[in-house]
Design a protein around this motif. Structure first.
Motif: not given
Length: 196
Positions: A105, A110, A112-113, A159, A161, A163-164, A166-167, A169, A173
């Motif tokens: 973190k 973090v 994310h799906v 689902r 998950f 790790r990426r 924020m924002r 893609t 991922c």
């Protein structure tokens, strides 16, 4: 009767220099005599109104070991925290799952799906482009004669998950769309809907 603010500490020492007793200062600031005494002693020994630096608990990993963990997570974004912890322990770092999650973190990684991505076959792209070019100049009258339909697939897709940051893609991922399960079909046109 919590900790004194910086202004209260300064006032405490000013009142003491003016000759007020510790009991009077404590009564005026609404705190205990012990707090006033320690505040005055701290100012006399350190020359500062601020708290002394607290060392805290030392980190169990170095900056280099943290970079190794982040690199392992970026190489395989679908690895879980226990899997990353096992790999990190092979590098000699004895850490809990919580510590691993905290280090990731800190690096901005973090869980994310994973985004679902349709199959990027060139024939699909070509057909979409052909459709868009062929219907670019249609009016609303033309579109009102179209029967729009869609079927929804219901599937057992657990689902995934990744790790990426924020924002972000990146291609690694995303999760490929799998067409399995049963479907529900519906259609609409400009006068209403058709359901089945």
């Amino acid at each position: 009767m919590g900790r004194l603010t910086l202004e209260e500490r300064i006032l405490c020492n000013l009142l003491h220099q003016q000759g007020n007793t510790i009991s009077e200062i404590a009564r005026r600031l609404g705190t205990t005599r012990k707090t006033i005494r320690k505040t005055i002693e701290r100012r006399q020994t350190t020359g500062s109104y601020e708290d002394a630096a607290r060392p805290g608990r030392p980190r169990i990993s170095t900056a280099r070991e943290d970079r190794i963990l982040v690199r392992e997570s970026l190489q395989n974004r679908r690895e879980t925290v226990p899997q990353l912890r096992t790999e990190w322990m092979q590098n000699g770092v004895q850490a809990s799952n919580t510590t691993v999650r905290r280090r990731l973190k800190e690096a901005g990684l973090v869980a994310h799906v994973a985004l679902k991505k349709l199959s990027p076959h060139s024939c699909y792209r070509r057909k979409r482009l052909q459709f868009a070019l062929a219907h670019a100049n249609w009016t609303w009258v033309d579109w009102s004669a179209v029967l729009w339909y869609r079927f929804t697939l219901f599937q057992n897709d657990s689902r995934v998950f990744v790790r990426r940051r924020m924002r972000h893609t990146e291609t690694n991922c995303t999760n490929s769309q799998v067409w399995l399960g049963w479907c529900n079909w519906g259609a609409m046109y400009y006068r209403g809907t058709l359901d089945s």
